[in-house]
Each structure stands twice: as structure tokens, then as C-alpha cells.
Design a protein around this motif. Structure first.
Motif, PDB file in Angstrom:
ATOM      1  N   HIS A 234      -4.683  -9.008  -3.859  1.00 32.01           N
ATOM      2  CA  HIS A 234      -5.597  -9.375  -2.776  1.00 32.01           C
ATOM      3  C   HIS A 234      -6.319 -10.693  -3.069  1.00 32.01           C
TER       4      HIS A 234
ATOM      5  N   HIS B  85       0.814  -1.220   0.000  1.00 34.57           N
ATOM      6  CA  HIS B  85       0.000   0.000   0.000  1.00 34.57           C
ATOM      7  C   HIS B  85       0.849   1.272   0.000  1.00 34.57           C
TER       8      HIS B  85
ATOM      9  N   PHE C  97      -4.305  -4.365  -7.648  1.00 33.49           N
ATOM     10  CA  PHE C  97      -5.057  -4.346  -6.381  1.00 33.49           C
ATOM     11  C   PHE C  97      -5.943  -5.586  -6.312  1.00 33.49           C
TER      12      PHE C  97
HETATM   13 CU1  CUO Z   1      -4.808  -4.270   1.179  1.00 35.11          CU
HETATM   14 CU2  CUO Z   1      -8.020  -4.119   2.007  1.00 35.11          CU
HETATM   15  O1  CUO Z   1      -6.260  -4.124   2.600  1.00 35.11           O
HETATM   16  O2  CUO Z   1      -6.503  -3.509   0.778  1.00 35.11           O
END
Ligand code: CUO
Length: 676
Positions: A226, A201, A222
């Protein structure tokens, strides 16, 4: 393991003092500065900070120094974006250092370290400078169970050689075995996994100058990074006789999973709040963080996203439609979902993923009546500890999968590579006779707490951490090339073979459990080729030393030693490459595919400055994602009709191969590396 002879002053300590212009200092610091020489006996280096004309930082300074900070909270992100903008805008390195010194002195420390780290990673003049891992600067975010208080209590106990005995952090301290979710706490609470998430992040901030946010395929990454976290978690759950994580589908139902983090927070001087079993989410209204949203907002944004997926296009903020194409649709959705400042319409599609984190992080005090700060879900450095993180991300992934299921399945033609045949495929653990057996165990390593805590007397204090690890292994792939010399991309994935009930998985479900282990380009000469690839070369992971330097054999005694390794930072920790497995051997399928490099390649220069250790989940710093295919290819979308099982999927595709492998876990009782 008590030391025999206490020694009060450890050897070798390097202190660097930064001298700040007087008007940079808050009035409290001035008195501390006057005392400095006596407090830090051996100052080796003094650095004068130049006085510069500082831009206005009054807005970010409004966040109190002892308040908590979260990148998931829009107001906090806005404050951070301002600081990032200022730090990125400094024209010379010296000016940058002045601005950093000023910010360090005057801003909330959590906000500071976030904005500072983003700027360090993105400025051309600093992006190759090593920064210590967050686990050293803020050990309180990673090491709980009261260990840090113990470290303070025992700070004046030394061994004869002038070092302190490392303090052991037990593997099991957040719950007992009565809580079945606790079986996978070793994964959720792993230091390296949480560091990876924080770093990811940082590399992909939600807000800030365009140069920092707008990166090649960031929305898609993203989604993919995840998705792989959820797949890896489910894999671990299967190894521990738990079913797949249930997506947080209904936001009004009580949440069964509780979490008691037992982490102290240095900054806000309290423990991270826990969440009880069966808590329900409430609308959030907290003036302190300028937060006001309803659970219904989350549902509305979700419905709008599903609507866009089914219509095949999103509405941009100028009212025009933008199609969700086969190639670029997932990237648009990723940015909408997250949401980042490059979302095509934040007003309409809102802030679903981030505010979901916030609602979950504030379920214990949604209107601030108890003056409590947010729980671990509110911080990217701690969120992965909480079982509900995976329920939330399973939900998020479900939205992305809805889009993926609207795409045409890959045809044989798109999956094949003419004249390339994988003649044999196997995996061999180093020093083992049995083929196709991966071996795991628990190991221990030390983390230095000295940067993040003040100890008197000075000197290193170590926490000894127990973590999963695997023996190194090698993939051996024999490839026959009936054509001329060519390049190919080797893609290696692994998934459980059976579901929770012991039934062979359908590819429809199994594809979501495939974890990427490696991806690399290979030269295929005409005729027979043998490819040998080591587990340590994985494109998914960063080397072990980046999470834990090998301190047990080569413990640095000064700060030079501490920064011996170059940090690219982002990357899955190598010790977590392979899921835990079981003592009897957990059955898996290992998949390899060689695809045509002409369809995969991305034209770009790759230089020495490039951080590409862990490109699969992190991309390459300041470059395009190095693979043109959809991330997760060939499992990123439902299989073609008739390909119900993996065996059907690879039929007539000799450029693919699947073998059965087992992961065997050996408990630490038999592991000589574990010392108490
Ligand atoms: Cu990495 Cu929800 O935590 O994006």
C-alpha cells in the motif's frame, strides 16, 4: 463502426451444465433447470455433482442474495471465514466441487465468489487451476458509464464474421476537467490496478483458517504494497501537475474530494452510491451489517498505535508487552493496523484501517436511514477508484512511517557491497535512439463480458478499454567485480527529481516517492559484467496478457481460448509499470543498487508450482517473501545524517548508481493502435 450485415447466431459456443442433487437447489432454480435444454441449445458437457453431507452453512446463508458484501465489514468477514473454512476442509476435489456447487446455488454471489476464490487459491488440489479474472465474472465492478446496459441493448447486432463489435469505454466518464482530481482518473479507474488490489486481498485475507491468514511477513507486505500504491499515485499526480495526496489527518474535517463512480451493481440492482464534496464522516450504526462504531474509536486506535510506536512495544491481548523490533516491528504493526485475525491485540488496537474504509464507504448513509449500501471504498475490487482511498492510505502509511523513523538509519556498512562497482548504468527503450528516455501512450484492449452477463443470443461481447501503456525497454548495467565470483541482488527504483514546485527533492521526502521497478538476483563473475534486463521481466508486474489477453489479434471464440493463460493473479499490471510522464518529458531519477546476496537470501525451495511473477508486491505463493531485507530497502527508512540528497546518500557507495531519465507521453492522436 456499425456492422454491415447482422448475423444472429455466433459460431462456437461451449456450454457446460452442472447437474446438482435436487436438495441442493433453491425452489426457484428448479423451474429454471427444467427449462435448461431449450435455453442452452448446444450443451457439450454435463457434469454430475455428487451429493455429500454438507456442513452447516445457515449462518452465511443469512446474507441475502441481493445484498452487498464487503471484506472490510467484520460481520461479512466472519461469514466469509466460515465458508472458507468449509471449502478448505473438503477432503477430496470431488467433495470440494459438491460444496462449491451448493454454495454457488445458495449463498450471496459476492460472498460466494470471494470465499470460493480464496479457497481455490489456497487448496493444494486447486491452486494451479485457472480462474477467470473478476473483471469477467463481475464486470459491473470494473466497467461503468452505462456500457453494460448498452451491451445488453446491442447484444443482437453481429458482424458478417459472427462476432460483435466491441463497445468502447471512454477514458473520461466519471468527471469533467473542472475537477482537477480527474486528471489521475486513468490511474484510479484502471482495470488492472483494481484487479491487482482485489487479488492482493484474496491472497492475504483478513480472516479465515490460520493456514490462509498467517503468512510470512504479511503485515509488512500490507504496509509495503500500500505504501507503493501511494508512492505510485503521487508520482502520477506530479506528472499531472497535482501536489502530493494529503493524508486524511483529521477525521472530522469535511472531505473535499467527491467521487461519482457511475458503476452499476448487478447484485444489489442499483448504482454504487456517490460521495459529494465536503462530506464529513459520522459515527456508524447499521444493524443490517452489524456495524456500530464511532469516529472517536478510530482516533483512539490511532493514538494507541502511535503510543506503541513511541514506546517501542505493543500490548498483547494477554497484557504482556511485545517489542517492535527493527526487523519484525513493522510486521506486527501491519497486522494491527489492517487488522487481520493475527493482530496481537484486536481488542485494544481495534480495526483502524478496515473500519476507516467502512466509515468512508458509508458517509452518505451511516445509520442506514436511506437503506443505501456502501460506496466503492467498501470493496477491494473498487476502492482504488476513489480519490479518498489514497488520502486514507496516505494516513495509514504515515503511521507506519512514524515507526520507520524510530529505526536506526542504514550505515554505509549496511549499504555497501565490497569490491562491486557499477561502472555505468543506462536504460534503452526498444526501437528508440535516445538513451534514458521512457515512452508512454494510451493503448486499447478488449475485455470479454460474456461470463458476467447473460446475453441472448449467446456469444462473446467485448468492452474496449483505453489504458496507459509504455514501450518495452532494457536496463543496461555494467558492473566491475574486483573480488571472486559472487551473487548480487539488483534493486531498481525510480522517483520524480523535483517536487510540486519544481525544487529538487530532499531524500527525506523523495524516499517516499521511490517506486520499485524491479528486483532480481544476478551472477557477478570476477572482472567486468554487463547485465541486460528487460522491462517485461519486472518482479513487480504480471504479464500484460493476464490483464488483457491479446484479443485484438487472437480473439478466442470459445471457452478453451479464454483460459489459455495461466493466472497467478496477484501482481501490478504490466501496462502500469511506468507512470504517465508528460509530453515534454518528465524528469526522474533512476536508481540501481547491487546488494550482497548473502545478506538477502532466503533459504527455500522454489518449484514449478510457485507463482513468482510479481513477488515484490505479492510475495510468492505459499513461500517466504524472497528477500530478507526490509521491504522497500534501502529507502524504507530515513537516510543517515548528512545524506540530504540522493547524491549524498550514494557517496562512497560504488555499488549504487543514479541517472537522470525522462518519461515522455505521446498523446493517442499519434498512436495508430487507438481506434474509435
Ligand atoms: Cu488494500 Cu485499504 O485497501 O487495504
Amino acid at each position: 463502426d456499425r456492422p454491415t450485415e447482422p448475423v444472429f447466431f455466433p459460431k462456437g459456443n461451449n456450454d457446460v451444465i452442472f447437474q446438482l442433487p435436487e436438495d441442493y437447489l433453491s425452489s426457484r432454480s428448479k423451474t429454471i433447470v427444467d427449462e435448461l435444454p431449450s435455453r442452452f441449445g448446444r450443451i457439450k458437457e454435463e457434469i454430475q455433482i455428487k451429493r455429500i453431507e454438507l456442513p452447516d452453512l445457515s449462518e452465511p446463508m443469512r446474507l441475502g442474495k441481493r445484498e452487498n458484501f464487503s471484506v472490510f465489514i467484520p460481520y461479512h468477514r466472519q461469514l466469509a471465514a466460515r465458508v472458507i473454512e468449509v471449502l478448505m476442509g473438503m477432503r477430496t476435489t470431488e467433495d470440494f466441487r459438491s460444496a462449491v456447487a451448493y454454495c454457488r446455488e445458495n449463498l450471496n454471489p459476492l460472498l460466494f465468489i470471494y470465499a470460493f476464490s480464496v479457497a481455490m487459491l489456497h487448496r493444494p488440489d486447486t491452486r494451479n487451476v485457472n480462474i477467470p479474472p473478476l473483471s469477467e465474472t463481475f464486470p459491473d465492478k470494473f466497467i461503468g458509464g452505462g456500457l453494460l446496459n448498452r451491451a445488453r441493448e446491442e447484444a443482437n447486432i453481429f458482424q458478417a464474421d459472427g462476432t460483435r463489435v466491441p463497445l468502447r469505454l471512454p477514458l473520461d466518464y466519471t468527471a469533467s476537467d473542472v475537477e482537477e482530481e480527474h486528471r489521475v482518473a486513468y490511474f484510479r479507474e484502471d482495470l488492472g490496478i483494481n484487479l491487482h488490489h482485489w487479488h492482493w486481498h484474496l491472497v492475504y485475507p483478513f480472516d479465515g483458517p490460520d493456514a490462509v491468514v498467517r503468512k510470512d511477513r504479511r503485515g509488512e507486505l500490507f504496509y509495503y504494497m500500500h505504501q507503493q500504491i501511494v508512492a505510485r499515485y503521487n508520482f502520477e499526480r506530479f506528472c499531472n501537475k497535482l501536489g502530493r495526496v494529503k493524508r486524511l489527518q483529521s477525521l472530522y474535517e469535511p472531505i473535499k474530494e467527491a467521487y461519482f463512480p457511475k458503476l452499476d451493481s448487478f447484485v444489489s440492482s442499483r448504482v454504487w452510491p456517490p460521495r459529494n464534496s465536503n462530506v464529513t464522516l459520522s459515527d456508524v450504526d447499521r444493524e443490517q451489517e452489524q456495524l456500530k462504531f464511532d469516529i472517536q474509536d478510530l482516533e483512539r486506535w490511532r493514538d494507541r498505535m502511535f503510543d506503541a510506536i513511541h514506546r517501542g512495544s505493543v500490548v498483547q491481548d494477554n497484557g504482556q508487552e511485545m517489542p517492535l523490533t527493527e526487523e519484525g516491528g513493522i510486521d506486527i504493526l501491519g497486522n494491527l493496523m489492517e487488522s487481520s485475525s493475527i493482530s496481537v491485540n484486536r481488542r485494544y488496537y481495534g480495526n483502524l484501517h478496515n473500519l476507516g474504509h467502512v466509515a468512508l464507504a458509508l458517509s452518505h448513509d451511516p445509520d442506514n436511514r436511506h437503506l443505501e449500501t456502501f460506496g466503492v471504498m467498501g470493496d477491494s475490487a473498487t476502492a482504488m477508484r476513489d480519490p479518498v482511498f489514497y488520502r486514507w492510505h496516505a494516513f495509514v502509511d504515515d503511521v507506519f512511517q512514524e515507526h520507520k523513523s524510530t529505526l536506526p538509519p542504514y550505515t554505509l556498512q549496511r549499504l555497501q557491497y565490497d569490491n562491486i562497482t557499477i561502472a555505468s548504468f543506462s536504460v534503452q527503450t526498444d526501437g528508440s535512439k535516445a538513451p534514458n528516455l521512457l515512452e508512454t501512450t494510451y493503448d486499447q484492449n478488449d475485455v470479454n463480458l460474456t461470463r458476467g452477463m447473460d446475453f441472448t443470443p449467446r456469444g462473446n461481447v467485448f468492452a474496449r478499454i483505453t489504458h496507459l501503456n509504455h514501450k518495452p525497454f532494457t536496463y543496461i548495467i555494467n558492473v566491475n567485480n574486483k573480488g571472486p565470483q559472487r551473487l548480487g541482488t539488483v534493486r531498481i527504483f525510480m522517483a520524480p527529481k523535483f517536487d510540486e514546485r519544481g525544487i529538487t527533492l530532499l531524500l527525506r521526502d523523495q524516499r517516499l516517492l521511490f517506486i520499485e521497478l524491479d528486483r532480481f538476483t544476478t551472477n557477478l563473475k570476477s572482472g567486468n559484467n554487463t547485465i541486460r534486463r528487460k522491462s517485461t521481466e519486472s518482479s513487480v508486474t504480471i504479464p500484460f496478457e493476464q490483464t488483457f489477453r491479446d484479443l485484438t489479434t487472437n480473439r478466442p471464440t470459445d471457452n478453451e481460448g479464454l483460459s489459455r493463460f495461466n493466472y497467478c493473479g496477484c501482481g501490478w499490471p504490466h501496462h502500469m509499470l511506468i507512470p504517465k510522464g508528460t509530453p515534454e518529458g518528465f524528469p526522474c531519477e533512476l536508481f540501481v543498487m547491487i546488494s550482497n546476496y548473502n545478506d538477502d537470501k532466503v533459504e527455500q525451495s522454489v518449484d514449478a508450482e510457485t507463482c513468482d511473477d510479481a513477488s515484490s508486491y505479492c510475495g510468492i505463493r505459499n513461500k517466504k517473501y524472497p528477500d530478507r531485507r526490509a521491504m522497500g530497502f534501502p529507502f524504507d527508512r530515513p537516510p543517515r545524517q548528512g545524506a540530504n540528497a540522493l547524491a549524498d546518500f550514494r557517496r562512497n557507495l560504488p555499488n549504487m548508481s543514479v541517472i537522470d531519465v525522462q518519461i515522455r507521453f505521446t498523446p493517442p492522436a499519434n498512436n495508430p493502435n487507438i481506434v474509435d
